[in-house]
Write a protein that holds these residues in place. Structure first.
Motif, PDB file in Angstrom:
ATOM      1  N   THR A 127       1.027  -1.311  -0.014  1.00 34.14           N
ATOM      2  CA  THR A 127       0.000   0.016   0.124  1.00 34.14           C
ATOM      3  C   THR A 127       0.876   1.340   0.080  1.00 34.14           C
ATOM      4  O   THR A 127       0.613   2.285   0.017  1.00 34.14           O
ATOM      5  CB  THR A 127      -0.939  -0.394   1.196  1.00 34.14           C
ATOM      6  OG1 THR A 127       0.035  -0.053   2.256  1.00 34.14           O
ATOM      7  CG2 THR A 127      -1.911  -1.015   1.171  1.00 34.14           C
ATOM      8  N   SER A 128       1.998   1.062  -0.292  1.00 35.88           N
ATOM      9  CA  SER A 128       2.884   2.293   0.022  1.00 35.88           C
ATOM     10  C   SER A 128       2.834   3.005  -1.414  1.00 35.88           C
ATOM     11  O   SER A 128       2.314   2.621  -2.284  1.00 35.88           O
ATOM     12  CB  SER A 128       4.400   1.978  -0.109  1.00 35.88           C
ATOM     13  OG  SER A 128       5.053   1.171  -1.492  1.00 35.88           O
ATOM     14  N   GLY A 129       2.653   4.442  -1.244  1.00 35.65           N
ATOM     15  CA  GLY A 129       2.338   5.386  -2.338  1.00 35.65           C
ATOM     16  C   GLY A 129       0.531   5.704  -2.452  1.00 35.65           C
ATOM     17  O   GLY A 129       0.106   6.485  -3.266  1.00 35.65           O
ATOM     18  N   LEU A 130      -0.077   4.842  -1.549  1.00 33.07           N
ATOM     19  CA  LEU A 130      -1.518   5.077  -1.790  1.00 33.07           C
ATOM     20  C   LEU A 130      -2.194   6.145  -0.473  1.00 33.07           C
ATOM     21  O   LEU A 130      -1.550   5.845   0.732  1.00 33.07           O
ATOM     22  CB  LEU A 130      -2.343   3.632  -1.340  1.00 33.07           C
ATOM     23  CG  LEU A 130      -2.051   2.761  -2.490  1.00 33.07           C
ATOM     24  CD1 LEU A 130      -2.801   1.318  -2.177  1.00 33.07           C
ATOM     25  CD2 LEU A 130      -2.329   3.206  -3.824  1.00 33.07           C
ATOM     26  N   SER A 131      -2.988   6.788  -0.661  1.00 32.87           N
ATOM     27  CA  SER A 131      -3.197   7.777   0.311  1.00 32.87           C
ATOM     28  C   SER A 131      -4.043   6.758   1.332  1.00 32.87           C
ATOM     29  O   SER A 131      -4.599   5.719   0.981  1.00 32.87           O
ATOM     30  CB  SER A 131      -4.446   8.839  -0.197  1.00 32.87           C
ATOM     31  OG  SER A 131      -5.409   8.167  -0.595  1.00 32.87           O
ATOM     32  N   VAL A 132      -4.269   7.312   2.563  1.00 34.65           N
ATOM     33  CA  VAL A 132      -5.290   6.835   3.404  1.00 34.65           C
ATOM     34  C   VAL A 132      -6.825   6.533   2.776  1.00 34.65           C
ATOM     35  O   VAL A 132      -7.379   5.336   3.239  1.00 34.65           O
ATOM     36  CB  VAL A 132      -5.526   7.624   4.739  1.00 34.65           C
ATOM     37  CG1 VAL A 132      -6.580   7.059   5.798  1.00 34.65           C
ATOM     38  CG2 VAL A 132      -4.248   7.806   5.374  1.00 34.65           C
ATOM     39  N   ALA A 133      -7.188   7.326   2.043  1.00 36.21           N
ATOM     40  CA  ALA A 133      -8.604   6.908   1.468  1.00 36.21           C
ATOM     41  C   ALA A 133      -8.285   5.940   0.452  1.00 36.21           C
ATOM     42  O   ALA A 133      -9.335   5.034   0.319  1.00 36.21           O
ATOM     43  CB  ALA A 133      -9.112   8.297   0.679  1.00 36.21           C
TER      44      ALA A 133
END
Length: 188
Positions: A127-133
């Motif tokens: 999930t690196s590079g993904l926003s919390v949303a």
């Protein structure tokens, strides 16, 4: 004379037992065909419009005669259900839901954020590079897709008259197709 009588009794008992023998089997081929068709539709893989009809070679009447004799005297197989297609409203709805999820998950597949496990279920990989949303949306999609897949396997089993205790075999067959038809980068 006694040996002959014993042989006749044994032969008669064997013939009677052969008449009532029922072989119940898991319809692997039907599940495999259903899995292939459903996975192709979800992945958007083109399928032929119709399969070529089978042509039967009637040149061997002797082999046909053996088939008739075997059908009359041999054990009969009890098929779970002789369905030519595995489709009902629940299966179509689940397939459509998985296809819709797949379209939303495709960017995550391509980014390496989600993978297909050896069991055919989706897992979150990176999930690196993904926003919390985006992470929350990814978790929701993976959870919804895995739930729909499990429901699909149960519905396919039900449509083919397969016991719910055998749904694991249905899942294994689907897992093979999910993985075989996916790009290598999507696999865990």
């Amino acid at each position: 004379m006694r040996i002959f009588r014993n042989a006749m009794v044994f032969t008669t008992l064997f013939a009677v037992a052969a008449c009532v023998t029922v072989n119940i089997y898991f319809p692997t081929q039907k599940v495999d065909q259903a899995a292939e068709k459903i996975v192709d539709q979800v992945y958007g893989i083109e399928q032929p419009d119709s399969e070529a009809p089978e042509t039967k070679d009637d040149s061997s009447s002797l082999s046909r005669m053996f088939e008739v004799v075997a059908d009359c005297f041999g054990p009969t197989a009890a098929y779970a259900q002789d369905a030519t297609t595995v489709s009902n409203p629940a299966i179509r709805e689940l397939k459509n839901q998985i296809a819709a999820n797949h379209q939303q998950l495709k960017p995550y597949y391509d980014a390496g954020a989600v993978k297909i496990g050896t069991d055919g279920m989706l897992t979150i990989a990176n999930t690196s590079g993904l926003s919390v949303a985006q992470q929350a949306e990814l978790k929701r999609l993976v959870r919804a897709d895995n739930s729909a897949r499990n429901s699909l396997y149960s519905e396919v089993a039900k449509a083919l008259g397969i016991a719910q205790s055998e749904v694991g075999k249905v899942k294994d067959i689907f897992a093979k197709h999910w993985r075989d038809k996916a790009p290598a980068a999507w696999l865990q």
